[in-house]
Write a protein that holds these residues in place. Sequence first.
Motif, PDB file in Angstrom:
ATOM      1  N   ALA A 188       0.810  -0.996  -0.025  1.00 12.77           N
ATOM      2  CA  ALA A 188      -0.155   0.189  -0.146  1.00 12.77           C
ATOM      3  C   ALA A 188       0.806   1.349   0.097  1.00 12.77           C
ATOM      4  CB  ALA A 188      -0.923   0.068   1.140  1.00 12.77           C
ATOM      5  N   ASP A 189       1.927   1.373   0.960  1.00  6.83           N
ATOM      6  CA  ASP A 189       2.784   2.314   0.839  1.00  6.83           C
ATOM      7  C   ASP A 189       3.435   2.613  -0.428  1.00  6.83           C
ATOM      8  OD1 ASP A 189       1.967   2.631   3.505  1.00  6.83           O
ATOM      9  OD2 ASP A 189       4.000   1.740   4.426  1.00  6.83           O
ATOM     10  N   GLY A 213      -0.707  -1.948  -6.844  1.00  4.58           N
ATOM     11  CA  GLY A 213      -2.160  -2.515  -6.986  1.00  4.58           C
ATOM     12  C   GLY A 213      -3.213  -1.649  -6.239  1.00  4.58           C
ATOM     13  N   ASP A 214      -4.236  -2.428  -5.531  1.00  3.55           N
ATOM     14  CA  ASP A 214      -5.466  -1.747  -4.978  1.00  3.55           C
ATOM     15  C   ASP A 214      -4.802  -1.485  -3.470  1.00  3.55           C
ATOM     16  OD1 ASP A 214      -7.905  -1.101  -3.711  1.00  3.55           O
ATOM     17  OD2 ASP A 214      -8.786  -2.666  -4.915  1.00  3.55           O
ATOM     18  N   VAL A 215      -4.787  -0.053  -3.419  1.00  8.76           N
ATOM     19  CA  VAL A 215      -4.042   0.270  -2.331  1.00  8.76           C
ATOM     20  C   VAL A 215      -5.007   0.077  -0.872  1.00  8.76           C
ATOM     21  CG1 VAL A 215      -3.479   2.409  -0.956  1.00  8.76           C
ATOM     22  CG2 VAL A 215      -2.334   1.972  -3.325  1.00  8.76           C
ATOM     23  N   ASP A 216      -6.281   0.459  -1.438  1.00  4.52           N
ATOM     24  CA  ASP A 216      -7.279   0.174  -0.417  1.00  4.52           C
ATOM     25  C   ASP A 216      -7.400  -1.249   0.042  1.00  4.52           C
ATOM     26  OD1 ASP A 216      -8.119   3.079  -0.162  1.00  4.52           O
ATOM     27  OD2 ASP A 216      -9.534   3.007  -1.707  1.00  4.52           O
ATOM     28  N   GLN A 217      -7.407  -2.181  -0.836  1.00  7.25           N
ATOM     29  CA  GLN A 217      -7.541  -3.386  -0.423  1.00  7.25           C
ATOM     30  C   GLN A 217      -6.305  -4.027   0.216  1.00  7.25           C
ATOM     31  OE1 GLN A 217      -7.274  -6.218  -3.830  1.00  7.25           O
ATOM     32  NE2 GLN A 217      -8.684  -7.649  -2.532  1.00  7.25           N
ATOM     33  N   ALA A 248      -4.372  -5.608   5.548  1.00  5.17           N
ATOM     34  CA  ALA A 248      -3.170  -5.263   6.531  1.00  5.17           C
ATOM     35  C   ALA A 248      -3.991  -5.087   7.911  1.00  5.17           C
ATOM     36  CB  ALA A 248      -2.372  -3.886   6.078  1.00  5.17           C
ATOM     37  N   ARG A 249      -4.851  -4.181   7.842  1.00  5.11           N
ATOM     38  CA  ARG A 249      -5.843  -4.226   9.278  1.00  5.11           C
ATOM     39  C   ARG A 249      -6.286  -5.620   9.542  1.00  5.11           C
ATOM     40  NH1 ARG A 249      -7.089   0.731   6.674  1.00  5.11           N
ATOM     41  NH2 ARG A 249      -8.951  -0.431   5.822  1.00  5.11           N
ATOM     42  N   TRP A 250      -6.891  -6.429   8.553  1.00  3.32           N
ATOM     43  CA  TRP A 250      -7.557  -7.658   8.908  1.00  3.32           C
ATOM     44  C   TRP A 250      -6.512  -8.597   9.312  1.00  3.32           C
ATOM     45  CZ3 TRP A 250      -6.947 -12.803   6.908  1.00  3.32           C
ATOM     46  CH2 TRP A 250      -7.674 -13.668   7.217  1.00  3.32           C
ATOM     47  N   HIS A 251      -5.208  -8.805   8.799  1.00  4.77           N
ATOM     48  CA  HIS A 251      -4.226  -9.519   9.471  1.00  4.77           C
ATOM     49  C   HIS A 251      -3.736  -9.164  10.707  1.00  4.77           C
ATOM     50  CE1 HIS A 251      -3.578 -12.358   6.009  1.00  4.77           C
ATOM     51  NE2 HIS A 251      -3.668 -11.551   5.305  1.00  4.77           N
ATOM     52  N   ARG A 252      -3.990  -7.756  10.923  1.00  4.98           N
ATOM     53  CA  ARG A 252      -3.144  -7.285  12.330  1.00  4.98           C
ATOM     54  C   ARG A 252      -4.299  -7.744  13.409  1.00  4.98           C
ATOM     55  NH1 ARG A 252      -2.506  -2.308   9.809  1.00  4.98           N
ATOM     56  NH2 ARG A 252      -0.091  -2.256   9.130  1.00  4.98           N
ATOM     57  N   TRP A 253      -5.649  -7.651  12.957  1.00  2.00           N
ATOM     58  CA  TRP A 253      -6.452  -8.315  14.031  1.00  2.00           C
ATOM     59  C   TRP A 253      -6.452  -9.702  14.331  1.00  2.00           C
ATOM     60  CZ3 TRP A 253     -10.523 -11.615  13.422  1.00  2.00           C
ATOM     61  CH2 TRP A 253     -11.591 -11.749  14.223  1.00  2.00           C
TER      62      TRP A 253
END
Length: 80
Positions: free
Chosen positions: A37-38, A42-46, A51-56
């Motif tokens: 994303a940084d 690709g699809d930055v929002d995805q 990334a948030r999902w994997h952290r959770w």
Amino acid sequence: MGEIAVNLAVSESLANHGHHALVNAHEAAASSHQLMADAGVGDVDQHLDLARWHRWCAIVEDQLADEADQRTPAKRDRND
């Protein structure tokens, strides 16, 4: 009964190890998605969402790993 006890011990050990391994895998995936994303790949929002999902997931697996450490008989025997 001996074979069942051995199978149980191996299964508990694998499950415990699995939780710890999943923490590491989810943290690595989160970091990789964040890097993508940084970099604007690709699809930055995805990538940010994943990334948030994997952290959770890593947080949840870490909690499960901690509980497994406390609940497995080998861990309880060491504390007695």
